[in-house]
Design a protein around this motif. Sequence first.
Motif, PDB file in Angstrom:
ATOM      1  N   UNK A   1       0.879  -1.207   0.082  1.00  0.00           N
ATOM      2  CA  UNK A   1      -0.037  -0.131   0.004  1.00  0.00           C
ATOM      3  C   UNK A   1       0.840   1.379   0.010  1.00  0.00           C
ATOM      4  N   UNK A   2       0.397   2.359  -0.291  1.00  0.00           N
ATOM      5  CA  UNK A   2       1.012   3.660  -0.286  1.00  0.00           C
ATOM      6  C   UNK A   2       2.138   3.408  -1.362  1.00  0.00           C
ATOM      7  N   UNK A   3       3.335   4.034  -1.004  1.00  0.00           N
ATOM      8  CA  UNK A   3       4.652   4.193  -1.735  1.00  0.00           C
ATOM      9  C   UNK A   3       4.985   2.554  -2.021  1.00  0.00           C
ATOM     10  N   UNK A   4       4.626   1.585  -1.224  1.00  0.00           N
ATOM     11  CA  UNK A   4       5.142   0.128  -1.368  1.00  0.00           C
ATOM     12  C   UNK A   4       4.196  -0.493  -2.509  1.00  0.00           C
ATOM     13  N   UNK A   5       3.301   0.191  -3.109  1.00  0.00           N
ATOM     14  CA  UNK A   5       2.555  -0.426  -4.130  1.00  0.00           C
ATOM     15  C   UNK A   5       3.635  -1.023  -5.271  1.00  0.00           C
ATOM     16  N   UNK A   6       4.838  -0.128  -5.520  1.00  0.00           N
ATOM     17  CA  UNK A   6       5.521  -0.425  -6.265  1.00  0.00           C
ATOM     18  C   UNK A   6       6.275  -1.968  -6.394  1.00  0.00           C
ATOM     19  N   UNK A   7       6.176  -2.493  -5.130  1.00  0.00           N
ATOM     20  CA  UNK A   7       6.842  -3.765  -4.856  1.00  0.00           C
ATOM     21  C   UNK A   7       6.067  -4.968  -5.468  1.00  0.00           C
ATOM     22  N   UNK A   8       4.724  -4.569  -5.881  1.00  0.00           N
ATOM     23  CA  UNK A   8       3.765  -5.803  -6.556  1.00  0.00           C
ATOM     24  C   UNK A   8       4.149  -5.501  -7.898  1.00  0.00           C
ATOM     25  N   UNK A   9       4.609  -4.739  -8.661  1.00  0.00           N
ATOM     26  CA  UNK A   9       5.049  -4.605 -10.039  1.00  0.00           C
ATOM     27  C   UNK A   9       6.574  -4.264 -10.525  1.00  0.00           C
TER      28      UNK A   9
END
Length: 206
Positions: free
Chosen positions: A114-122
């Motif tokens: 979530x938040x800035x960590x959404x990038x870890x899922x892509x």
Amino acid sequence: MKQKTVNFPVTFPVIFPITLAGQWQSPSDERFAELPVPLKDWLLDEGSLTARLKSRCENFKVKVIGEQQQLCSAAEACNLIKVGEPILVREVILYCDGVPQVFARSLLPLASLTGKEQVLGNLGEQPLGQVLFNNPSLQRLQLVLSSFSADSSVAILATKLTEKPKKELWGRRSIFMLDNKPLMVAEVFLPDAFAYQGSENVSVSN
């Protein structure tokens, strides 16, 4: 959950997920005292493995075996990632100058993406370690070690990658906190890894 076959960028199909059924123990366990110094140096290094590998080669690449949402198993659950919690599993091979160095399996709780960590899922073929260690909030809460026998799934994968006889492999698993969000990363050094260079015998009795 049903397995799927992935068209891996070599000449054979890989069944995803590989998984890592290891007996993870603290580095202070006496059985690890017998490990060769070069191998222990890699296993216990608290810096970025991605950065260290990049410093040893000209061409660093990440090849994704697969990514899949599932529920966390009892074997991989911990205080911060509960049994049955929805997670994104990501498995990759890290290459240096075309040589497979590391198999990595990451568990990313969906609640952490979530938040800035959404990038870890892509991430695609972007290395997870590079993203993690560029974040000043990163904390490593736990580091444990394990060996993987010659008949383990990761050793069988290594044999297909390197066309060498199956051998015992060594790996580490870390729990990280990123902006107070947990994730788990396990890394196993493959037969031709820099970690084994200078180590004639890495077998340790149970």
